[in-house]
Design a protein around this motif. Structure first.
Motif, PDB file in Angstrom:
ATOM      1  N   PHE A 102     -11.733 -11.178 -39.114  1.00 25.50           N
ATOM      2  CA  PHE A 102     -13.146 -10.874 -38.842  1.00 25.50           C
ATOM      3  C   PHE A 102     -13.354  -9.398 -38.527  1.00 25.50           C
ATOM      4  CE2 PHE A 102     -13.479 -15.378 -38.744  1.00 25.50           C
ATOM      5  CZ  PHE A 102     -14.809 -15.668 -39.033  1.00 25.50           C
ATOM      6  N   SER A 103     -12.282  -8.698 -38.142  1.00 25.93           N
ATOM      7  CA  SER A 103     -12.419  -7.268 -37.868  1.00 25.93           C
ATOM      8  C   SER A 103     -12.652  -6.485 -39.152  1.00 25.93           C
ATOM      9  CB  SER A 103     -11.181  -6.739 -37.148  1.00 25.93           C
ATOM     10  OG  SER A 103     -10.047  -6.755 -38.003  1.00 25.93           O
ATOM     11  N   THR A 104     -12.403  -7.123 -40.322  1.00 24.91           N
ATOM     12  CA  THR A 104     -12.606  -6.446 -41.606  1.00 24.91           C
ATOM     13  C   THR A 104     -14.038  -6.555 -42.095  1.00 24.91           C
ATOM     14  OG1 THR A 104     -12.067  -8.399 -42.963  1.00 24.91           O
ATOM     15  CG2 THR A 104     -10.224  -7.035 -42.205  1.00 24.91           C
ATOM     16  N   LEU A 105     -14.877  -7.307 -41.374  1.00 23.95           N
ATOM     17  CA  LEU A 105     -16.253  -7.530 -41.822  1.00 23.95           C
ATOM     18  C   LEU A 105     -17.221  -6.462 -41.333  1.00 23.95           C
ATOM     19  CD1 LEU A 105     -16.525 -11.406 -41.303  1.00 23.95           C
ATOM     20  CD2 LEU A 105     -16.049 -10.159 -43.424  1.00 23.95           C
ATOM     21  N   GLY A 106     -16.725  -5.496 -40.582  1.00 21.53           N
ATOM     22  CA  GLY A 106     -17.606  -4.448 -40.074  1.00 21.53           C
ATOM     23  C   GLY A 106     -18.186  -4.819 -38.722  1.00 21.53           C
ATOM     24  N   GLY A 107     -19.232  -4.104 -38.338  1.00 21.85           N
ATOM     25  CA  GLY A 107     -19.856  -4.313 -37.044  1.00 21.85           C
ATOM     26  C   GLY A 107     -19.745  -3.073 -36.188  1.00 21.85           C
ATOM     27  N   ASP A 108     -20.158  -3.185 -34.938  1.00 24.21           N
ATOM     28  CA  ASP A 108     -20.149  -2.067 -33.997  1.00 24.21           C
ATOM     29  C   ASP A 108     -19.094  -2.292 -32.926  1.00 24.21           C
ATOM     30  OD1 ASP A 108     -22.451  -0.905 -35.262  1.00 24.21           O
ATOM     31  OD2 ASP A 108     -23.682  -2.412 -34.222  1.00 24.21           O
ATOM     32  N   ARG A 109     -18.604  -1.209 -32.353  1.00 25.87           N
ATOM     33  CA  ARG A 109     -17.655  -1.332 -31.262  1.00 25.87           C
ATOM     34  C   ARG A 109     -18.335  -1.960 -30.056  1.00 25.87           C
ATOM     35  NH1 ARG A 109     -13.209  -2.012 -33.610  1.00 25.87           N
ATOM     36  NH2 ARG A 109     -12.232  -0.198 -34.544  1.00 25.87           N
ATOM     37  N   ALA A 110     -17.634  -2.898 -29.416  1.00 23.70           N
ATOM     38  CA  ALA A 110     -18.154  -3.568 -28.231  1.00 23.70           C
ATOM     39  C   ALA A 110     -18.135  -2.610 -27.043  1.00 23.70           C
ATOM     40  CB  ALA A 110     -17.321  -4.809 -27.925  1.00 23.70           C
ATOM     41  N   PRO A 111     -18.930  -2.894 -26.003  1.00 20.94           N
ATOM     42  CA  PRO A 111     -18.953  -2.015 -24.830  1.00 20.94           C
ATOM     43  C   PRO A 111     -17.594  -1.865 -24.148  1.00 20.94           C
ATOM     44  CG  PRO A 111     -20.851  -3.497 -24.816  1.00 20.94           C
ATOM     45  CD  PRO A 111     -19.950  -3.953 -25.922  1.00 20.94           C
ATOM     46  N   ASP A 112     -16.772  -2.908 -24.204  1.00 22.37           N
ATOM     47  CA  ASP A 112     -15.477  -2.879 -23.527  1.00 22.37           C
ATOM     48  C   ASP A 112     -14.343  -2.960 -24.535  1.00 22.37           C
ATOM     49  OD1 ASP A 112     -16.260  -2.833 -20.709  1.00 22.37           O
ATOM     50  OD2 ASP A 112     -17.109  -4.813 -21.120  1.00 22.37           O
ATOM     51  N   ALA A 113     -13.150  -2.657 -24.062  1.00 20.85           N
ATOM     52  CA  ALA A 113     -11.936  -2.797 -24.861  1.00 20.85           C
ATOM     53  C   ALA A 113     -10.974  -3.723 -24.136  1.00 20.85           C
ATOM     54  CB  ALA A 113     -11.288  -1.433 -25.094  1.00 20.85           C
ATOM     55  N   GLY A 114      -9.937  -4.167 -24.847  1.00 22.58           N
ATOM     56  CA  GLY A 114      -8.909  -5.000 -24.250  1.00 22.58           C
ATOM     57  C   GLY A 114      -7.690  -4.153 -23.908  1.00 22.58           C
ATOM     58  N   TYR A 115      -6.971  -4.557 -22.875  1.00 21.89           N
ATOM     59  CA  TYR A 115      -5.813  -3.783 -22.419  1.00 21.89           C
ATOM     60  C   TYR A 115      -4.556  -4.636 -22.543  1.00 21.89           C
ATOM     61  CZ  TYR A 115      -9.025  -0.204 -20.938  1.00 21.89           C
ATOM     62  OH  TYR A 115      -9.989   0.789 -20.948  1.00 21.89           O
ATOM     63  N   VAL A 116      -3.915  -4.528 -23.697  1.00 11.82           N
ATOM     64  CA  VAL A 116      -2.746  -5.332 -24.043  1.00 11.82           C
ATOM     65  C   VAL A 116      -1.554  -4.405 -24.257  1.00 11.82           C
ATOM     66  CG1 VAL A 116      -1.869  -7.139 -25.568  1.00 11.82           C
ATOM     67  CG2 VAL A 116      -4.334  -6.844 -25.295  1.00 11.82           C
ATOM     68  N   PHE A 117      -0.394  -4.791 -23.756  1.00 11.67           N
ATOM     69  CA  PHE A 117       0.796  -3.973 -23.979  1.00 11.67           C
ATOM     70  C   PHE A 117       2.010  -4.877 -24.164  1.00 11.67           C
ATOM     71  CE2 PHE A 117      -0.092  -4.301 -19.466  1.00 11.67           C
ATOM     72  CZ  PHE A 117       1.116  -4.699 -18.906  1.00 11.67           C
ATOM     73  N   ALA A 118       2.980  -4.358 -24.920  1.00 16.78           N
ATOM     74  CA  ALA A 118       4.209  -5.107 -25.195  1.00 16.78           C
ATOM     75  C   ALA A 118       5.128  -5.067 -23.984  1.00 16.78           C
ATOM     76  CB  ALA A 118       4.909  -4.520 -26.417  1.00 16.78           C
ATOM     77  N   LEU A 119       5.854  -6.161 -23.783  1.00 16.40           N
ATOM     78  CA  LEU A 119       6.805  -6.246 -22.682  1.00 16.40           C
ATOM     79  C   LEU A 119       8.217  -6.004 -23.205  1.00 16.40           C
ATOM     80  CD1 LEU A 119       5.452  -9.385 -20.778  1.00 16.40           C
ATOM     81  CD2 LEU A 119       5.192  -6.971 -20.127  1.00 16.40           C
TER      82      LEU A 119
END
Length: 410
Positions: free
Chosen positions: A176-193
């Motif tokens: 679904f990220s390939t369908l376009g759109g606008d950046r959301a107000p927030d981001a996610g904070y994910v990191f590898a362990l």
């Protein structure tokens, strides 16, 4: 339940060097060039109707915990149903094998019918569930065609507001990220362990590591410092209720309105904490000193991915950083249990920058699906755009929190 099928020409496989060995899958794909692939779309109008295929697909699917059947059922029972959200759960198959499940709903927004992802504010990330071989079987071009068919198969709606869509689902690209759109107000904070906690600790400066050890040692000198993860349903329910109440009170003191004061969302969390062991989704933990609460958390776990959803601490020992000590113990537990990713969830906080080098962008896809939905879609995009700009202005957010706090104290 509605069922639709479509025949779609299969794209030709990528060219293969003559000397390269061909896999069985490539031989089959080459043999099928010029044939047609059958796309099947089934739309379920209720959780009861969708439960069997949903649970069967979920068992091996690539997904976040926010798309689990139990997670969204708890939300819909306690919140969504009262808000009038009608489920429209889509299962997409390719040549008879399911490749994607989308937990959509139809709600009233701005007086019109709006297509949304189910989950409301209980789902930080909104995305489909994907088959393990989705990327191998569904090219971007084929996904675009599938999405066109899905839109036609869905119940009537006037516009869509598909919010907080992550660019990645675990380590896989979210189609679904390939369908376009606008950046959301927030981001996610994910990191590898990494493989060990000692390796993880190296991301912090030596001075920071010494301070962490000194603060934990000072707390331990004051009595019995215990970090505990709930082991039974009763313990999880009790601890979760206490953590939610403390988090709500803390945010209220800061002038922040939260879902933790909403009876429906609170009930949904408690229901999730009560799930039987085989369907367990929540990790509820607390850090105590001589039995007195210092810090608590509620996270969900799925396929080696831990997401911290609720985290709070008491101010009595704030100089000793009980919240940070608690978080480091959570991460150490995840590493010991073999988790690959740790997720501090959506929304910026200064401490997250020291754990996560590059926040994960989220996308909002808002568009009209009927001519009369154009104005509503435009208004919704404007609202989300304003929210994004406001959240990017620390001074303005400070003023807003101060205003909320003043209003709440009247």
């Amino acid at each position: 339940m509605t069922i639709s099928t479509y025949d779609q020409p299969l794209p030709a496989p990528a060219a293969t060097p003559v000397a390269a060995p061909r896999s069985f899958e490539r031989i089959v794909a080459e043999a099928r060039v010029g044939t047609r692939s059958r796309i099947g779309i089934t739309v379920h109008a209720s959780f009861a109707e969708a439960e069997i295929p949903w649970r069967a697909f979920e068992a091996d699917a690539i997904a976040t915990g926010f798309q689990a059947f139990d997670w969204l059922k708890a939300w819909h029972t306690q919140v969504g149903e009262a808000e009038g959200v009608a489920p429209a759960v889509v299962v997409v198959s390719l040549d008879g094998l399911p490749v994607m499940l989308c937990a959509f709903g139809i709600e009233r927004r701005l007086g019109l019918r709006c297509l949304v992802w189910l989950g409301g504010r209980l789902a930080d990330y909104k995305a489909p569930m994907l088959a393990g071989d989705f990327e191998a079987r569904v090219s971007p071009a084929l996904f675009a065609t599938i999405w066109e068919h899905v839109q036609r198969a869905l119940p009537p709606h006037d516009f869509m507001a598909l919010e907080n869509q992550p660019d990645f689902i675990g380590r896989h690209v979210n189609p679904f990220s390939t369908l376009g759109g606008d950046r959301a107000p927030d981001a996610g904070y994910v990191f590898a362990l990494p493989a060990s906690y000692d390796e993880f600790a190296l991301r912090f400066r030596p001075e920071t590591r010494r301070n962490d050890r000194a603060k934990e040692r000072k707390l331990s000198e004051l009595g019995v410092l215990e970090f505990r993860i709930a082991e039974t349903n009763d313990e999880a329910r009790r601890m979760a209720a206490d953590i939610l109440d403390r988090k709500a009170a803390k945010l209220r003191e800061q002038g922040v309105a939260s879902i933790f004061e909403d009876a429906g969302y609170r009930a949904a969390y408690i229901a999730l904490a009560a799930l039987p062991p085989k369907r367990k989704l929540l990790q509820v933990a607390a850090l105590t000193l001589n039995g007195e609460f210092l810090s608590g958390s509620i996270a969900h776990l799925r396929d080696g991915h831990a997401t911290l959803m609720v985290h709070t601490y008491e101010n009595h020992f704030a100089k000793m950083s009980p919240g940070r000590i608690h978080l480091l113990k959570l991460i150490k537990t995840s590493i010991e249990e073999g988790h690959e990713l740790y997720d501090l969830s959506v929304g910026h906080a200064p401490y997250k920058d020291s754990f996560c080098d590059a926040p994960m962008a989220l996308t909002n896809l808002v568009a009209a699906t009927r001519p009369w939905g154009i104005a509503a879609a435009s208004a919704e995009r404007a609202r989300l755009g304003l929210k994004r700009r406001m959240k990017g202005n620390d001074r303005l957010m400070g003023w807003l929190r101060a205003l909320r706090l003043a209003l709440m104290r009247k």
